[in-house]
Design a protein around this motif. Sequence first.
Motif, PDB file in Angstrom:
ATOM      1  N   SER A 109       0.853  -1.186   0.000  1.00  0.00           N
ATOM      2  CA  SER A 109       0.000   0.000   0.000  1.00  0.00           C
ATOM      3  C   SER A 109       0.886   1.232   0.000  1.00  0.00           C
ATOM      4  O   SER A 109       2.019   1.196   0.479  1.00  0.00           O
ATOM      5  CB  SER A 109      -0.908   0.015   1.239  1.00  0.00           C
ATOM      6  N   ARG A 110       0.357   2.317  -0.531  1.00  0.00           N
ATOM      7  CA  ARG A 110       1.067   3.595  -0.496  1.00  0.00           C
ATOM      8  C   ARG A 110       0.230   4.627   0.257  1.00  0.00           C
ATOM      9  O   ARG A 110      -1.001   4.616   0.174  1.00  0.00           O
ATOM     10  CB  ARG A 110       1.353   4.097  -1.919  1.00  0.00           C
ATOM     11  N   GLY A 114       2.492   8.848  -1.558  1.00  0.00           N
ATOM     12  CA  GLY A 114       3.036   7.883  -2.503  1.00  0.00           C
ATOM     13  C   GLY A 114       4.114   6.993  -1.941  1.00  0.00           C
ATOM     14  O   GLY A 114       4.722   6.209  -2.673  1.00  0.00           O
ATOM     15  N   ASN A 115       4.355   7.074  -0.636  1.00  0.00           N
ATOM     16  CA  ASN A 115       5.386   6.256  -0.007  1.00  0.00           C
ATOM     17  C   ASN A 115       4.842   4.869   0.318  1.00  0.00           C
ATOM     18  O   ASN A 115       3.705   4.736   0.786  1.00  0.00           O
ATOM     19  CB  ASN A 115       5.881   6.926   1.280  1.00  0.00           C
ATOM     20  N   ILE A 116       5.659   3.845   0.092  1.00  0.00           N
ATOM     21  CA  ILE A 116       5.238   2.482   0.420  1.00  0.00           C
ATOM     22  C   ILE A 116       5.146   2.321   1.930  1.00  0.00           C
ATOM     23  O   ILE A 116       6.037   2.709   2.678  1.00  0.00           O
ATOM     24  CB  ILE A 116       6.219   1.457  -0.173  1.00  0.00           C
ATOM     25  N   MET A 117       4.043   1.733   2.384  1.00  0.00           N
ATOM     26  CA  MET A 117       3.796   1.543   3.809  1.00  0.00           C
ATOM     27  C   MET A 117       4.265   0.158   4.239  1.00  0.00           C
ATOM     28  O   MET A 117       4.032  -0.823   3.530  1.00  0.00           O
ATOM     29  CB  MET A 117       2.301   1.712   4.108  1.00  0.00           C
ATOM     30  N   GLU A 118       4.911   0.073   5.390  1.00  0.00           N
ATOM     31  CA  GLU A 118       5.370  -1.216   5.906  1.00  0.00           C
ATOM     32  C   GLU A 118       4.195  -2.104   6.274  1.00  0.00           C
ATOM     33  O   GLU A 118       4.253  -3.330   6.159  1.00  0.00           O
ATOM     34  CB  GLU A 118       6.255  -0.985   7.131  1.00  0.00           C
ATOM     35  N   SER A 119       3.115  -1.485   6.704  1.00  0.00           N
ATOM     36  CA  SER A 119       1.909  -2.213   7.079  1.00  0.00           C
ATOM     37  C   SER A 119       0.719  -1.289   6.835  1.00  0.00           C
ATOM     38  O   SER A 119       0.852  -0.065   6.918  1.00  0.00           O
ATOM     39  CB  SER A 119       1.967  -2.626   8.558  1.00  0.00           C
ATOM     40  N   ASP A 120      -0.425  -1.868   6.521  1.00  0.00           N
ATOM     41  CA  ASP A 120      -1.624  -1.071   6.243  1.00  0.00           C
ATOM     42  C   ASP A 120      -2.785  -1.602   7.084  1.00  0.00           C
ATOM     43  O   ASP A 120      -3.665  -2.297   6.582  1.00  0.00           O
ATOM     44  CB  ASP A 120      -1.956  -1.137   4.750  1.00  0.00           C
ATOM     45  N   PRO A 121      -2.815  -1.276   8.386  1.00  0.00           N
ATOM     46  CA  PRO A 121      -3.876  -1.792   9.249  1.00  0.00           C
ATOM     47  C   PRO A 121      -5.251  -1.232   8.936  1.00  0.00           C
ATOM     48  O   PRO A 121      -6.257  -1.862   9.262  1.00  0.00           O
ATOM     49  CB  PRO A 121      -3.408  -1.386  10.655  1.00  0.00           C
ATOM     50  N   VAL A 122      -5.325  -0.060   8.306  1.00  0.00           N
ATOM     51  CA  VAL A 122      -6.635   0.504   7.959  1.00  0.00           C
ATOM     52  C   VAL A 122      -7.328  -0.370   6.920  1.00  0.00           C
ATOM     53  O   VAL A 122      -8.489  -0.768   7.079  1.00  0.00           O
ATOM     54  CB  VAL A 122      -6.486   1.956   7.445  1.00  0.00           C
ATOM     55  N   THR A 123      -6.605  -0.680   5.843  1.00  0.00           N
ATOM     56  CA  THR A 123      -7.172  -1.561   4.820  1.00  0.00           C
ATOM     57  C   THR A 123      -7.413  -2.954   5.394  1.00  0.00           C
ATOM     58  O   THR A 123      -8.425  -3.596   5.103  1.00  0.00           O
ATOM     59  CB  THR A 123      -6.243  -1.636   3.602  1.00  0.00           C
ATOM     60  N   ALA A 124      -6.486  -3.422   6.227  1.00  0.00           N
ATOM     61  CA  ALA A 124      -6.659  -4.734   6.866  1.00  0.00           C
ATOM     62  C   ALA A 124      -7.945  -4.767   7.679  1.00  0.00           C
ATOM     63  O   ALA A 124      -8.721  -5.737   7.608  1.00  0.00           O
ATOM     64  CB  ALA A 124      -5.461  -5.039   7.761  1.00  0.00           C
TER      65      ALA A 124
END
Length: 222
Positions: A109-110, A114-124
Amino acid sequence: MPYLIPTILIALMMTACGNSENASTPDTSKGTQQSTLNEITPLGELPSFLKQGLSAEEQDALKKEIIPTLDDGMTPEERFKKLRMDAEAGDPDAQNGLGTMFYLGEAVSRDAAGNIMESDPVTAAGWFSRAAEQGHADAQFNLGLLYLNGEGVAQNTSTAVKWFTRSAEQGNVDAQNNLGVIYLTGEGGATQDKDLAIEWFRKAAKQGNEEAKQNLEAIQAQ
């Protein structure tokens, strides 16, 4: 002895995900401040933050646990797209698996910059919610954990207890142990109930959960 409570989601297989129009859960299907890409980390590799402190053997064991379909003949992109397609079609297993991928950083996720996220708990959280609403026990546990820790959603112990309870009633041992800890300690302002805590610890312990066994021993040692 401190009471033990799971803090990460590595125990779950990445085989599914789900959907809910709950006001308290982010609606990631419409997009938020984050832009999700149909990409995953290279086949057979763990995100760097999951490798920390693990031997090569332990990393291999973890990969087998959270990436169970490496020999299906599909490329990572093909596998991700199929999982996403199944999740969007309403498959709760696919929804939970997709949520796990976003939480662990295996689906890229970005952020708004536009930075790549190490983790995306919102989408999760959005995908876990979709599966949880369909009665998926692992997704219910995952969603409860996010609410307990305030990851991807506003921290809310009572909502965490709700989802842990639904999962625990289906036999999820981690949810059972978590409920025991919450009721014993009054975590997050929850009502303390030692008898109820012991009841959940015993259910988890009967299924072989080591954390629950240690928690029962800690109570008996008091």
